[in-house]
Motif scaffolding. Structure first.
Motif, PDB file in Angstrom:
ATOM      1  N   LYS A  72       0.803  -1.213   0.000  1.00  0.00           N
ATOM      2  CA  LYS A  72       0.000   0.000   0.000  1.00  0.00           C
ATOM      3  C   LYS A  72       0.843   1.274   0.000  1.00  0.00           C
ATOM      4  O   LYS A  72       0.289   2.362   0.183  1.00  0.00           O
ATOM      5  CB  LYS A  72      -0.931   0.017   1.215  1.00  0.00           C
ATOM      6  CG  LYS A  72      -1.919  -1.137   1.244  1.00  0.00           C
ATOM      7  CD  LYS A  72      -2.848  -1.112   0.045  1.00  0.00           C
ATOM      8  CE  LYS A  72      -3.864  -2.243   0.098  1.00  0.00           C
ATOM      9  NZ  LYS A  72      -4.749  -2.243  -1.086  1.00  0.00           N
ATOM     10  N   ALA A  73       2.135   1.185  -0.185  1.00  0.00           N
ATOM     11  CA  ALA A  73       2.997   2.369  -0.149  1.00  0.00           C
ATOM     12  C   ALA A  73       4.136   2.210  -1.137  1.00  0.00           C
ATOM     13  O   ALA A  73       4.676   1.113  -1.315  1.00  0.00           O
ATOM     14  CB  ALA A  73       3.543   2.614   1.254  1.00  0.00           C
ATOM     15  N   ILE A  74       4.496   3.307  -1.791  1.00  0.00           N
ATOM     16  CA  ILE A  74       5.633   3.374  -2.707  1.00  0.00           C
ATOM     17  C   ILE A  74       6.514   4.524  -2.244  1.00  0.00           C
ATOM     18  O   ILE A  74       6.033   5.647  -2.037  1.00  0.00           O
ATOM     19  CB  ILE A  74       5.178   3.587  -4.159  1.00  0.00           C
ATOM     20  CG1 ILE A  74       4.442   2.357  -4.675  1.00  0.00           C
ATOM     21  CG2 ILE A  74       6.354   3.903  -5.058  1.00  0.00           C
ATOM     22  CD1 ILE A  74       3.913   2.508  -6.082  1.00  0.00           C
ATOM     23  N   ALA A  75       7.786   4.261  -2.071  1.00  0.00           N
ATOM     24  CA  ALA A  75       8.745   5.266  -1.620  1.00  0.00           C
ATOM     25  C   ALA A  75       9.571   5.741  -2.808  1.00  0.00           C
ATOM     26  O   ALA A  75      10.134   4.920  -3.551  1.00  0.00           O
ATOM     27  CB  ALA A  75       9.657   4.705  -0.532  1.00  0.00           C
ATOM     28  N   VAL A  76       9.639   7.045  -3.002  1.00  0.00           N
ATOM     29  CA  VAL A  76      10.417   7.657  -4.080  1.00  0.00           C
ATOM     30  C   VAL A  76      11.269   8.768  -3.492  1.00  0.00           C
ATOM     31  O   VAL A  76      11.014   9.258  -2.389  1.00  0.00           O
ATOM     32  CB  VAL A  76       9.503   8.209  -5.198  1.00  0.00           C
ATOM     33  CG1 VAL A  76       8.737   7.094  -5.873  1.00  0.00           C
ATOM     34  CG2 VAL A  76       8.554   9.256  -4.645  1.00  0.00           C
ATOM     35  N   GLU A  77      12.276   9.172  -4.252  1.00  0.00           N
ATOM     36  CA  GLU A  77      13.144  10.260  -3.825  1.00  0.00           C
ATOM     37  C   GLU A  77      12.506  11.601  -4.154  1.00  0.00           C
ATOM     38  O   GLU A  77      11.880  11.758  -5.205  1.00  0.00           O
ATOM     39  CB  GLU A  77      14.505  10.151  -4.509  1.00  0.00           C
ATOM     40  CG  GLU A  77      15.320   8.960  -4.072  1.00  0.00           C
ATOM     41  CD  GLU A  77      16.619   8.854  -4.851  1.00  0.00           C
ATOM     42  OE1 GLU A  77      17.680   8.735  -4.219  1.00  0.00           O
ATOM     43  OE2 GLU A  77      16.567   8.900  -6.089  1.00  0.00           O
ATOM     44  N   ASP A  78      12.680  12.552  -3.277  1.00  0.00           N
ATOM     45  CA  ASP A  78      12.201  13.913  -3.495  1.00  0.00           C
ATOM     46  C   ASP A  78      13.273  14.674  -4.263  1.00  0.00           C
ATOM     47  O   ASP A  78      13.981  15.523  -3.727  1.00  0.00           O
ATOM     48  CB  ASP A  78      11.899  14.591  -2.158  1.00  0.00           C
ATOM     49  CG  ASP A  78      11.180  15.917  -2.342  1.00  0.00           C
ATOM     50  OD1 ASP A  78      10.697  16.164  -3.459  1.00  0.00           O
ATOM     51  OD2 ASP A  78      11.110  16.700  -1.382  1.00  0.00           O
ATOM     52  N   LEU A  79      13.380  14.347  -5.562  1.00  0.00           N
ATOM     53  CA  LEU A  79      14.463  14.885  -6.394  1.00  0.00           C
ATOM     54  C   LEU A  79      14.136  16.285  -6.885  1.00  0.00           C
ATOM     55  O   LEU A  79      12.984  16.616  -7.158  1.00  0.00           O
ATOM     56  CB  LEU A  79      14.698  13.970  -7.596  1.00  0.00           C
ATOM     57  CG  LEU A  79      15.285  12.590  -7.295  1.00  0.00           C
ATOM     58  CD1 LEU A  79      15.323  11.762  -8.562  1.00  0.00           C
ATOM     59  CD2 LEU A  79      16.669  12.714  -6.705  1.00  0.00           C
ATOM     60  N   ASP A  80      15.161  17.103  -7.015  1.00  0.00           N
ATOM     61  CA  ASP A  80      15.051  18.436  -7.584  1.00  0.00           C
ATOM     62  C   ASP A  80      16.407  18.796  -8.176  1.00  0.00           C
ATOM     63  O   ASP A  80      17.359  19.076  -7.450  1.00  0.00           O
ATOM     64  CB  ASP A  80      14.641  19.457  -6.526  1.00  0.00           C
ATOM     65  CG  ASP A  80      14.437  20.834  -7.126  1.00  0.00           C
ATOM     66  OD1 ASP A  80      14.354  20.924  -8.361  1.00  0.00           O
ATOM     67  OD2 ASP A  80      14.359  21.807  -6.367  1.00  0.00           O
ATOM     68  N   PHE A  81      16.509  18.772  -9.507  1.00  0.00           N
ATOM     69  CA  PHE A  81      17.764  19.053 -10.189  1.00  0.00           C
ATOM     70  C   PHE A  81      17.861  20.515 -10.628  1.00  0.00           C
ATOM     71  O   PHE A  81      18.613  20.842 -11.533  1.00  0.00           O
ATOM     72  CB  PHE A  81      17.911  18.162 -11.424  1.00  0.00           C
ATOM     73  CG  PHE A  81      18.144  16.724 -11.078  1.00  0.00           C
ATOM     74  CD1 PHE A  81      19.047  16.372 -10.105  1.00  0.00           C
ATOM     75  CD2 PHE A  81      17.443  15.730 -11.715  1.00  0.00           C
ATOM     76  CE1 PHE A  81      19.274  15.055  -9.781  1.00  0.00           C
ATOM     77  CE2 PHE A  81      17.664  14.400 -11.403  1.00  0.00           C
ATOM     78  CZ  PHE A  81      18.588  14.068 -10.439  1.00  0.00           C
ATOM     79  N   THR A  82      17.109  21.420  -9.995  1.00  0.00           N
ATOM     80  CA  THR A  82      17.105  22.809 -10.442  1.00  0.00           C
ATOM     81  C   THR A  82      18.490  23.419 -10.372  1.00  0.00           C
ATOM     82  O   THR A  82      18.935  24.116 -11.286  1.00  0.00           O
ATOM     83  CB  THR A  82      16.129  23.623  -9.589  1.00  0.00           C
ATOM     84  OG1 THR A  82      14.830  23.020  -9.680  1.00  0.00           O
ATOM     85  CG2 THR A  82      16.045  25.054 -10.086  1.00  0.00           C
ATOM     86  N   GLY A  83      19.187  23.191  -9.260  1.00  0.00           N
ATOM     87  CA  GLY A  83      20.503  23.784  -9.108  1.00  0.00           C
ATOM     88  C   GLY A  83      21.640  22.841  -9.404  1.00  0.00           C
ATOM     89  O   GLY A  83      22.786  23.150  -9.104  1.00  0.00           O
ATOM     90  N   GLU A  84      21.363  21.667  -9.982  1.00  0.00           N
ATOM     91  CA  GLU A  84      22.403  20.669 -10.182  1.00  0.00           C
ATOM     92  C   GLU A  84      22.755  20.438 -11.645  1.00  0.00           C
ATOM     93  O   GLU A  84      23.614  19.622 -11.927  1.00  0.00           O
ATOM     94  CB  GLU A  84      21.942  19.338  -9.560  1.00  0.00           C
ATOM     95  CG  GLU A  84      21.667  19.422  -8.070  1.00  0.00           C
ATOM     96  CD  GLU A  84      22.915  19.708  -7.262  1.00  0.00           C
ATOM     97  OE1 GLU A  84      24.000  19.345  -7.732  1.00  0.00           O
ATOM     98  OE2 GLU A  84      22.814  20.293  -6.190  1.00  0.00           O
ATOM     99  N   LYS A  85      22.092  21.116 -12.559  1.00  0.00           N
ATOM    100  CA  LYS A  85      22.348  20.846 -13.973  1.00  0.00           C
ATOM    101  C   LYS A  85      22.960  22.039 -14.692  1.00  0.00           C
ATOM    102  O   LYS A  85      22.870  22.149 -15.914  1.00  0.00           O
ATOM    103  CB  LYS A  85      21.047  20.440 -14.658  1.00  0.00           C
ATOM    104  CG  LYS A  85      19.923  21.467 -14.537  1.00  0.00           C
ATOM    105  CD  LYS A  85      18.634  20.925 -15.123  1.00  0.00           C
ATOM    106  CE  LYS A  85      17.494  21.919 -14.983  1.00  0.00           C
ATOM    107  NZ  LYS A  85      16.227  21.377 -15.484  1.00  0.00           N
TER     108      LYS A  85
END
Length: 542
Positions: A367-380
């Motif tokens: 009943k649960a899926i774990a994902v990363e809270d990714l944000d590549f705004t300042g990494e690309k």
């Protein structure tokens, strides 16, 4: 380890607050298409004029100016068309304003990075979080020139931001620039012109609760009949009372169709948008409405049946199911997608991958899926990664925002909770602690598979590191202690070994006792063996 940043707490992602479904308008006559083109072009011209007025106001805009613009548009359309146009204008201006802020922050980060690297000696090594100097004097000189260019650009962008000036192109900046590169885009001037005009049309109307079928401007009945309230200059084209035009074609929403039908029968607000696909020469209508956000499920209740950790990569999703104790169950799963081609193709690939993932989760009972809270705004940025052009293209092509939005919406429809975790060190620690132990002769565990276990364990609140093994003299197995974390009531994971009869020595096989029990005796029952030892009677002496 020193220099590690603090890990943020995991949280349950709230559900979607709106729904949008799209379908094709079929069986349109040439007269219907001509009316749609005329209405779209007329309202598009009004929308462009209104957007120009809004950009001219800048930060000095207020509610009174909004009302003035709406009153100016009403005689040339209608009150409801004018309301839809002004609202869309405000949304577009706000989007451009947010984009300008993101561009300003990107320029500031680039200038800051170049200044730092120019201050270091040529060829100096960098640290983990701070880049070193440039590799050669030639590169140092080129970056010094680029710093002046970025500083000038930053000064202009900062002045525009403080003055409230934004840059907006109705129809899209990319399509506008394509006009100068038609051979590369494999387009003719006529084909480009058709796309440009269709992108600048305006055929969308906001819903209104209490009105018939939830929308007075673009109305769709339960039977699929589409009628449009014509603007004032085009009222002579009406084929129905009250200045309306009824299309010959009918629509039917396959996805969430019953939910849409229940909503319009209750006269609740539904917004519609009609657009033309120039590649397929087809007309589509998109219906959207707001829904109450689903109540957030407590973390403990979501993890009661285990969790599936998902690691997002450039070409696939790596997933592994974990039980309630954080142990990987079964084999890893990979859901591949291809992010090349058009935007519609990429979006379809993401949807198909998420559909397979959710079907697997449903079949497992998780009943649960774990994902990363990714944000590549300042990494690309180009200044951060330098010559790593392939890496910058890789992270720029990863659809983090779209995948997160799609997964939240699709998981909410299937009753699965999405848990977002901090992405720090998941790939590194997952490979360090889980990749080698889970690799066997029949299974190859990749770095991404190990990262999915780290993501799932972080969502459950367990440390990524596996349980520490005891001293070697206390290990119960000859090849090492079984270090998987488990509970006392899970014998299927780490229970006692099967009972094998027989002594535990190197000289005697372990099945000696069973072999002796089934072996045929060589002696006759009741007969004395010749080798049987008998004690002699004691000699009595005087």
């Amino acid at each position: 380890m020193r220099g590690l940043r603090e890990i943020a707490a995991s949280f349950v992602v709230p559900g979607p607050s709106g729904v949008a479904v799209r379908t094709r308008i079929k069986q349109l006559t040439p007269a219907d298409e001509e009316v749609l083109r005329l209405v779209g072009a007329h309202l598009g011209a009004l929308a462009g004029r209104d957007l120009k007025a809004r950009c001219r106001d800048g930060l000095e805009h207020e509610a009174e100016a909004w009302a003035v613009r709406k009153r100016e548009l009403t005689p040339q359309s209608s009150a409801r068309w004018a309301g839809s146009i002004t609202k869309a204008t405000h949304d577009q201006w706000a989007l451009a304003r947010r984009g300008a802020l993101a561009h300003l922050q990107s320029l500031e980060a680039g200038v800051r990075t170049i200044r730092h690297r120019l201050s270091l000696p040529v060829g100096s090594k960098g640290a983990k979080r701070a880049p070193g100097g440039y590799r050669s004097r030639r590169e140092w000189h080129a970056k010094a020139r680029r710093l002046r260019v970025l500083e000038d650009r930053l000064e202009r962008e900062r002045a525009d931001w403080e003055a409230g000036r934004v840059q907006v192109v109705r129809g899209g900046k990319r399509l506008a620039r394509t006009r100068h590169h038609l051979p590369c885009a494999q387009l003719t001037e006529g084909g480009w012109r058709e796309r440009w005009e269709a992108a600048r049309w305006f055929l969308q109307a906001d819903g209104e609760s209490g009105k018939r079928y939830g929308n007075e401007t673009i109305r769709i009945s339960p039977s699929g009949e589409v009628s449009i309230r014509l603007p004032a200059p085009l009222r002579h084209l009406a084929n129905a009372p009250h200045g309306r035009y009824v299309l010959t074609g009918r629509v039917r929403f396959a996805h969430r169709g019953q939910e849409w039908a229940d909503r319009i029968e209750a006269n609740r607000a539904v917004a519609y948008r009609i657009h033309y696909d120039t590649d397929r020469a087809r007309w589509y209508v998109t219906a959207s409405w707001q829904i109450p956000v689903s109540p957030t499920v407590p973390m403990a209740a979501a993890l009661a049946h285990g969790v599936i950790g998902v690691d997002m990569n450039a070409d696939h999703l790596a997933a592994w199911r974990l039980d309630t104790r954080g142990n990987p169950v079964g084999d890893p799963r990979r859901f591949f997608y291809d992010l090349s081609g058009t935007a519609d193709h990429r979006d379809a690939q993401v949807r198909h991958a998420l559909t397979r993932l959710l079907h697997w989760a449903t079949s497992c009972g998780v009943k649960a899926i774990a994902v990363e809270d990714l944000d590549f705004t300042g990494e690309k940025t180009r200044e951060k990664h330098g010559q790593k052009k392939r890496f910058r293209q890789l992270i720029s092509g990863m659809p983090t925002s779209r995948l997160r939005t799609r997964l939240t919406s699709m998981a909410d429809a299937t009753g699965i909770t999405v848990i977002a975790v901090d992405p720090a060190y998941t790939s590194r620690w997952g490979a360090q602690h889980w990749q080698k132990p889970l690799t066997s002769t029949t299974r190859t565990t990749t770095r991404h598979d190990a990262a999915s276990i780290a993501i799932g364990r972080r969502a459950q609140g367990y440390p990524i590191r596996r349980r520490t093994a005891p001293p070697r003299t206390h290990q119960s197995d000859g090849c090492g202690h079984r270090t998987l974390q488990t509970g006392p009531d899970s014998p299927g994971r780490e229970g006692p070994r099967p009972r094998i009869p027989g002594p535990r020595t190197r000289s005697v096989p372990p099945d000696t006792e069973r072999t002796r029990a089934t072996r045929k005796p060589n002696t006759v029952r009741g007969a004395r063996s010749e080798q049987e030892w008998v004690q002699d009677s004691l000699l009595l002496t005087e």
